[in-house]
Write a protein that holds these residues in place. Sequence first.
Motif, PDB file in Angstrom:
ATOM      1  N   ALA A 196       0.686  -1.130   0.176  1.00 11.39           N
ATOM      2  CA  ALA A 196       0.188  -0.102  -0.051  1.00 11.39           C
ATOM      3  C   ALA A 196       0.786   1.316   0.126  1.00 11.39           C
ATOM      4  N   PHE A 197       1.870   1.211   1.060  1.00 10.26           N
ATOM      5  CA  PHE A 197       2.709   2.460   0.766  1.00 10.26           C
ATOM      6  C   PHE A 197       3.753   2.367  -0.669  1.00 10.26           C
ATOM      7  N   GLY A 198       3.724   1.575  -1.144  1.00  7.14           N
ATOM      8  CA  GLY A 198       4.228   1.667  -2.463  1.00  7.14           C
ATOM      9  C   GLY A 198       3.358   2.398  -3.612  1.00  7.14           C
ATOM     10  N   ALA A 199       2.067   1.869  -3.343  1.00  7.22           N
ATOM     11  CA  ALA A 199       1.075   2.602  -4.203  1.00  7.22           C
ATOM     12  C   ALA A 199       0.993   3.844  -3.943  1.00  7.22           C
ATOM     13  N   TYR A 200       0.841   4.360  -2.538  1.00  6.87           N
ATOM     14  CA  TYR A 200       0.923   5.679  -2.345  1.00  6.87           C
ATOM     15  C   TYR A 200       1.933   6.537  -2.843  1.00  6.87           C
ATOM     16  N   VAL A 235      16.183   8.400  13.238  1.00  4.01           N
ATOM     17  CA  VAL A 235      15.290   7.578  14.498  1.00  4.01           C
ATOM     18  C   VAL A 235      14.876   6.317  13.756  1.00  4.01           C
ATOM     19  N   ALA A 236      14.278   6.448  12.612  1.00  2.10           N
ATOM     20  CA  ALA A 236      14.133   5.057  12.040  1.00  2.10           C
ATOM     21  C   ALA A 236      15.219   4.129  11.734  1.00  2.10           C
ATOM     22  N   ILE A 237      16.253   4.576  11.658  1.00  2.00           N
ATOM     23  CA  ILE A 237      17.289   3.639  11.388  1.00  2.00           C
ATOM     24  C   ILE A 237      17.910   3.021  12.613  1.00  2.00           C
ATOM     25  N   ALA A 274       8.488  -0.693  13.832  1.00  2.00           N
ATOM     26  CA  ALA A 274       8.192   0.919  14.175  1.00  2.00           C
ATOM     27  C   ALA A 274       9.104   1.799  13.439  1.00  2.00           C
ATOM     28  N   GLY A 275      10.345   1.479  13.027  1.00  2.00           N
ATOM     29  CA  GLY A 275      11.192   2.139  12.187  1.00  2.00           C
ATOM     30  C   GLY A 275      10.600   2.402  10.735  1.00  2.00           C
ATOM     31  N   TRP A 276      10.194   1.427  10.208  1.00  2.00           N
ATOM     32  CA  TRP A 276       9.713   1.305   8.937  1.00  2.00           C
ATOM     33  C   TRP A 276       8.209   2.089   8.819  1.00  2.00           C
ATOM     34  N   ASN A 277       7.513   2.022   9.873  1.00  2.00           N
ATOM     35  CA  ASN A 277       6.337   2.934  10.038  1.00  2.00           C
ATOM     36  C   ASN A 277       6.524   4.494  10.132  1.00  2.00           C
ATOM     37  N   ILE A 278       7.585   4.759  10.690  1.00  2.00           N
ATOM     38  CA  ILE A 278       7.755   6.239  10.604  1.00  2.00           C
ATOM     39  C   ILE A 278       8.588   6.812   9.309  1.00  2.00           C
ATOM     40  N   LEU A 279       9.407   5.718   8.999  1.00  2.00           N
ATOM     41  CA  LEU A 279      10.023   6.234   7.874  1.00  2.00           C
ATOM     42  C   LEU A 279       9.043   6.251   6.478  1.00  2.00           C
ATOM     43  N   ALA A 280       8.454   5.288   6.279  1.00  2.00           N
ATOM     44  CA  ALA A 280       7.205   5.411   5.299  1.00  2.00           C
ATOM     45  C   ALA A 280       6.079   6.403   5.456  1.00  2.00           C
TER      46      ALA A 280
END
Length: 242
Positions: A47-51, A82-84, A97-103
């Motif tokens: 979904a994030f790729g589609a966004y 922070v995400a890293i 959680a890091g992926w969530n923040i980054l995306a």
Amino acid sequence: MSGGHAQHLLYHPGDSPVHRLPAQVKIVAALLTVLCVVATPRTEFWAFGAYLVLVVAVGRVAHVPVGHFAKRAFIEVPFVLVAILMPVLGGQAGALAGWNILAKGTLGVLTSLTLAATTTPRDLIVGLQRLRTPAVLTTIATLMLRYLEVIAAEARRMRLARISRGHDPRFLWQVGATARGVGALFVRSYERGERVHLAMLSRGWTGAMPERGVAAGTSTWLAGLTPVLATAAVLGTAVLVP
């Protein structure tokens, strides 16, 4: 309202269909897009790729170069750091959680930059006014944009005056002079604001900016919200389809 260079650091001039949309339509579209992104479960990677594809497509329709976004996306650097660090500190849960923040952070920044790149600061305020934002907020924003360049020019003149009198901001013992200059600039700005307010009252100021901009028709709203409908469709699929 005059527009200084400082007001157009984010705006990219153009005559694309996105540029021509009324500001209120673009503001609502950007807000709804961000809400859809935030509401998406973090494990729905597709979904994030589609966004991202949708945001990039809007940028391409607006003819805003990639470099314009790249130079201004550095505001996201603290969130990237922070995400890293999250996977190191929290393991697999930290990685998610890091992926969530980054995306979500990246998509939010790109959406905001697209709005700013296709809408002048003045039009943004007009759009907020058309959306019935409280008058005190639009008034403050209008005056801030109008006098930001004035205050910046005043600060440059004060800095030049200090340097011509032997001030060297590179040395630590000059911090006191710099601090006094900031205080003097604040006092001058405050006094200027009082004079401007008195001048406005003498000219019939009633406490609200006059109505500006044009209303958007149904077809305009539908055209402007088409990317949002696609975003909502992606969100619905991500949430409802197992």
